[in-house]
Enzyme design. Structure first.
Site, short mmCIF file in Angstrom:
data_model
loop_
_atom_site.label_atom_id
_atom_site.label_comp_id
_atom_site.label_asym_id
_atom_site.label_seq_id
_atom_site.Cartn_x
_atom_site.Cartn_y
_atom_site.Cartn_z
N SER A 71 0.84 -1.20 0.00
CA SER A 71 0.00 0.00 0.00
C SER A 71 0.88 1.25 0.00
O SER A 71 1.70 1.44 -0.89
CB SER A 71 -0.97 -0.04 1.19
OG SER A 71 -1.89 1.01 1.13
N HIS A 86 -8.13 1.17 -1.21
CA HIS A 86 -7.97 0.23 -2.33
C HIS A 86 -9.32 -0.30 -2.82
O HIS A 86 -9.44 -1.46 -3.21
CB HIS A 86 -7.02 -0.90 -1.95
CG HIS A 86 -5.69 -0.40 -1.50
ND1 HIS A 86 -4.81 0.23 -2.35
CD2 HIS A 86 -5.11 -0.37 -0.27
CE1 HIS A 86 -3.74 0.60 -1.68
NE2 HIS A 86 -3.90 0.26 -0.41
#
Length: 304
Positions: free
Chosen positions: A85, A189
């Protein structure tokens, strides 16, 4: 062969930056980065409480700063870099795609944009421990959730609205032992982050970008990326798309990685690697006390 990896949001804990600031030059670097992005990183990394550092706009720059600071102290030459991430921004700087200050400016824009997107609807994320992805992912889709992180080692992170997360806790997929809410402020996400993608796309025009100097493994699909422009395009898009850390670890294995060191605040990715990469030596940089052990490990495995 050595891979350096950088953790994502949720790895931060109150005060974790404190021991790193005692290293020569570290406090000055943190002060310069703080001035550059308008955020007191030293305060948030040493004195702020858990709620303060859960704020997306704070947590993300703090994690990138900690990763870069610990990497500088380690002074290693990895063969491969990757990040989970927000950790991908740290990895991009380690691969010299962008410089450190640019990485901090970029992640500051990312954190603010994602915090703003998260404020639109009450959303969150939860880790599912155990289960079979072939069973779990369709179950999540049935509940309207996204498998936002497919982490390997039997772990998937679901993301969606607060109501959808609550429904998941009441109706776990077959084989899942536990559903654990994560210390994040939104459904990262997923499509909920689309407004942040637009903000990042507008910001990248000012970046000076170079091609990676080491193998850069993208968490979008586990592929190595050879050009700086492609790295940046993926950094922009990954905000609203799932993280496939399982595929990154498959790539580490196929490349012949023999050692994995996780930058500060390490622990999460090391744990996944221990389950998914048998035979690979692992070490998490939690404090500067771990540096000598990490250097000894690196001396055995770096340079391939």
């Amino acid at each position: 062969m050595l891979v350096l990896v950088a953790p994502g949001q949720g790895a931060q804990t109150p005060g974790f930056l404190t021991p790193w600031l005692d290293l020569p030059g570290a406090a000055d670097r943190i002060a310069a980065w703080s001035d550059a992005i308008g955020l007191d990183l030293a305060h948030y990394g040493t004195r702020a409480d858990a709620d303060e550092i859960r704020d997306t706009a704070v947590a993300q720059p703090l994690l990138v700063a900690a990763g870069l600071l610990s990497a500088a102290a380690l002074d290693a030459s990895p063969s491969v870099v990757a990040g989970h991430s927000v950790g991908e921004i740290t990895a991009a700087a380690l691969a010299s795609v962008i410089d450190d200050e640019a990485a901090l400016r970029f992640v500051r824009t990312r954190g603010l944009g994602m915090a703003e997107a998260a404020a639109v609807t009450e959303t969150g994320m939860a880790a599912l421990l155990g289960g079979d992805p072939d069973v779990t992912i369709p179950h999540l889709e049935k509940l309207g959730l996204t498998a936002a992180n497919v982490n390997g080692g039997g772990q998937i992170v679901a993301a969606g609205t607060a109501a959808q997360i609550a429904a998941l806790e009441a109706d776990k997929p077959e084989g899942v032992r536990r559903v654990v809410a994560l210390k994040v402020a939104g459904a990262f996400h997923t499509h909920h982050m689309a407004p942040a993608v637009e903000k990042l796309r507008a910001a990248v025009g000012d970046l000076t970008v170079s091609d990676p100097t080491v193998r850069y493994v993208s968490n979008a699909d586990g592929h190595t990326v050879a050009t700086g422009t492609e790295v940046i395009a993926r950094l922009v898009g990954q905000v609203a798309n799932p993280v496939r850390w399982d595929l990154c670890m498959e790539t580490f294995q196929s490349l012949g990685v023999t050692a994995l060191v996780e930058l500060s605040p390490g622990g999460t990715l090391t744990g996944l690697a221990k389950r998914a990469l048998p035979g690979v030596k692992t070490l998490a940089l939690k404090t500067p006390d771990d540096l000598d052990t990490a250097r000894a490990l690196i001396s055995e495995h770096a340079g391939a």
